[in-house]
Design an enzyme around this catalytic site. Structure first.
Site: not given
Ligand code: DGJ
Length: 736
Positions: A479, A549
């Site tokens: 991430d 997301d």
């Molecule tokens: C952003 C990601 O896109 C989410 O899926 C998740 O992993 C969060 N970060 C966790 O902090």
């Protein structure tokens, strides 16, 4: 001359034109007497030459012209007036900013003495297999540019990049270093397509007529960005549809700040220039040093926007993604993020794993919250030890149980970040990207580690290697939850500090490459708070991406549709999550959520502890259905039958690589006035073959049982969809 020798000569003379044209059909041909190169790849031909001034000049890019002899020497274009001299009216392949150039330069540089004039002329060329190297040199200095053209002949894709070498005895600072400039056939009546967005709303497709002027898509954020993606497509709106007409398209392979400039000049020359973003760019080359620019891939098709996407998808699968065509299918994954957020624990994860295993899930992933003092997003990034309160026995008991349940194990990491509230920051505040003495802007309470620093690069590689070596980890979700600010690098000389824009990304790639080399079975997902880092550079090192997301199934239809214009659906992780969805508060049926997610790489992201027995049973059936069709979705040819933008209906079809299976997905967003779902005309089937037609819910498709490809494509099929958020999927199996 003996008879035998005469025969050989005659045979050679007869065969040689064929040899040349056969070679030219799929590859690179150089005609030294005309100083012309002809590149043939799939449906496209690309030709350029050296003009009488010695500049490299574009001649042609478009539908295949098999007769190389048609391409005569490049001749510069005349001036239009004293305001537009020939330097600017002539479409150069790689123009330096010098002489009288008003178009976008491919290279802009300042010499040590303040001179800023760069005029590049042809020196020599070299062809090695599928790659052509052309050397250009400045007319008055030893500044060299090596241009590369790689031909992916069957894929119909060209790759271009450049290498700039300082052979002078003083430093040169590059202020713009582009990978390539592509010239389209002169004229107007073009349109272009590009994608913009923001967090939770990536992959918004725009289509606009191209008026005279300069049109820019870019990232100044240090990474690829949610805001724009380094992909473009140019068409002729009067002629081009989803399934026919000319499309010129391309994408950059770079995960740092980038720019693509589309210029429709007043002389109606259409040029696309792309590479490193010149904004805040300054790359100093000491004598003997060089800089290589990112790959810029491009292609042409007469098969419309749909075929442009299919060409890119095939190319990505064959030549970009790890493992190439032999890569395994993407496993069905469970991820705990939306279920637990930071509240992860051994017991909680095990409970979810038990349920996931029963559904047929193949990979179990613990998301954020397992490490350091991570209770929320205020602390912990940088401290990559397993949190002893949450996992008192380490990760092993969870991993062992996950394996026993028939799944492999994955874990979330965010290696490039640090929270000020962390042991790492307290020990190494100098590792954070910053301008000394200035405020450090936090985003999500975190700062960026300056990966351009060799010590930071080594620290990050070491802990990742250690994590993967000491635990049986099959998958990392990598991430990256903020963009750059205050991009200082005071550990190097002032003249080198702007190199951070390039060196950071090189080191990111280096870490990924070394990690993968040391752990060849490890798979990685590129995530940046959703789809903020998806490009053909990161995709060479990651098997899949998290596109957004936003997991609201209705929004996802649009996001996924945009995504597929540039990237293969199979690499797009898509979770089925709970309703009402956190993004829009919308509730849609489980079937709709599953069928939407099946248009990518299926994942589950809901709180399975709350799913009813009926939902668990239905989910088991959906997972089994996906496994039956996933090679077709992940590796097949995508036909976007009805686009979701601005429509109550949408439909996609996938045809397997061997043509034996096709899968249809149809979605009714919200029925109005009782309007029936439009008849679906399938595509890509064999006219004479007979297909067995089976819907996931048998009542939803006309009782046809089986039908010919011709019938399915020309008569079409009618689906019974009603109300809001209804959906259907149909499998077509070709009869032997
Ligand atoms: C952003 C990601 O896109 C989410 O899926 C998740 O992993 C969060 N970060 C966790 O902090």
């Amino acid at each position: 001359m003996t008879y035998r020798f005469r025969w050989c000569v005659t045979a050679f003379l007869l065969i040689s034109p064929w040899l040349i044209s056969a070679k030219a059909r799929a590859g690179i041909q150089y005609y030294p007497e005309r100083k012309v190169w002809v590149l043939q790849a799939g449906e496209e031909t690309y030709a350029f030459g050296v003009n009488e001034r010695g500049e490299l000049q574009a001649i042609y890019w478009g539908p295949r012209i098999a007769r190389d002899a048609d391409f005569l020497s490049a001749r510069s274009r005349p001036e239009v007036a004293s305001f537009d001299l020939s330097t600017s009216t002539t479409p150069q392949e790689y123009p330096g900013w010098g002489a009288e150039l008003y178009n976008e330069p491919a290279l802009k540089a300042t010499y040590a003495d303040g001179n800023r004039d760069v005029v590049l002329h042809f020196v020599q060329q070299h062809i090695e297999g599928d790659t052509l190297e052309i050397e250009l040199k400045d007319i008055a200095s030893a500044l060299e540019v090596h241009l590369y053209y790689r031909v992916f002949a069957p894929a119909g894709i060209l790759q271009r990049w450049s290498r700039i070498v300082n052979r002078t005895d003083q430093a040169i600072t590059l202020e713009s270093a582009q990978s390539a400039a592509w010239s389209l056939p002169q004229g107007d009546g073009y349109g272009w397509h590009y994608m913009t967005g923001h967090w939770g709303a990536e992959w918004q497709l725009h289509s606009e007529p191209l008026q005279t002027g300069t049109h820019i898509i870019e990232s100044r954020r240090g990474s690829t960005s949610h805001q724009a993606n380094p992909w473009f497509a140019i068409d002729r709106p009067q002629q081009t549809t989803e399934e026919s007409g000319p499309v010129w398209f391309g994408a950059l392979g770079w995960s740092g700040s980038w720019r693509i400039t589309v210029e429709q000049t007043a002389m109606q020359q259409l040029r696309v220039t792309g590479g490193f973003n010149p904004f805040d760019f300054g790359y100093r080359l000491n004598p003997g040093e060089q800089l290589e620019t990112p790959p810029f891939y491009a292609g042409f098709t007469n098969g419309g926007m749909g075929e442009a996407s299919r060409l890119l998808h095939r190319f990505e699968r064959q030549f970009i993604l790890p493992g190439g065509e032999g890569a395994p299918v993407r496993p069905v994954l469970y991820n705990s993020w939306e279920a637990t957020e930071f509240d992860v624990s051994e017991a909680g994860q095990l409970a979810l794993a038990e349920k996931a295993g029963k559904l047929g899930v193949e990979r179990f992933v613990i998301d954020d919250g397992w490490f350091g003092q991570r209770k929320d997003d205020h602390a912990g990034l940088g401290d990559w030890y397993v949190n002893p309160e949450k996992f008192p026995h380490g990760l092993k008991p969870v991993i062992d149980r996950v394996h026993a349940l028939g799944m492999d194990f994955g874990i979330w990491v965010e290696p490039e970040m640090v929270n000020p509230d962390s042991g790492l920051y307290r020990k190494h505040p100098e590792w954070a990207m910053n301008f000394p003495g200035r405020p450090r802007t936090e985003a999500r309470h975190q700062l960026l580690l300056n990966l351009a620093r060799p010590d930071v690069r080594e620290y990050v590689f070491q802990w990742l290697d250690q994590l993967v070596t000491s635990n049986d980890i099959a998958f990392l979700k990598w991430d990256y939850n903020r963009n750059w600010s205050e991009p200082g690098w005071d550990a190097v000389a002032i003249t080198d500090q702007k190199k951070i824009a390039v060196e950071y990304v090189h080191n990111l790639y280096d870490i990924l490459d070394r990690l993968r080399a040391k752990h060849p079975k490890l798979e990685i997902e590129s995530c940046s708070g959703g789809g903020g880092r998806v490009d053909l550079g990161i995709l060479r090192r990651t098997e899949e991406v998290w596109p957004s997301d936003n997991t609201d199934a209705l929004d996802r239809l649009t996001l996924q549709d945009g995504f597929t214009h540039a990237y293969s659906p199979g690499i797009m992780m898509a979770w089925v999550t709970d309703v009402p969805n956190g993004m829009n508060g919308r509730s849609v049926p489980l079937k709709f959520r599953f069928l939407v997610a099946m248009n990518g790489s299926l994942g589950l992201g809901g709180n399975l502890n709350k799913w009813t027995p009926e939902e668990m049973q239905a989910a088991t059936g959906f997972v089994a259905y996906y496994k039956r069709i996933r090679p077709t979705v992940q590796r097949g040819a995508l036909y976007r039958l009805i686009a979701p933008q601005g429509s109550e209906f949408s439909a996609n079809e996938y045809v397997s690589t061997d043509g034996r299976q096709a899968v249809l997905f149809a979605f009714l967003h919200s029925q109005r006035f009782g309007t029936p779902f439009p008849t679906i005309f399938l595509r890509g089937l064999a006219e004479d073959a007979v297909y067995h037609v089976q819907a996931i819910d048998p009542g939803q498709v006309q009782e046809i049982g089986s039908a010919s490809g011709a019938y399915l494509m020309h008569h079409g099929i009618d689906l019974k969809l009603r109300g809001d958020y209804d959906s259907a999927s149909v499998v077509l199996e070709k009869q032997p």
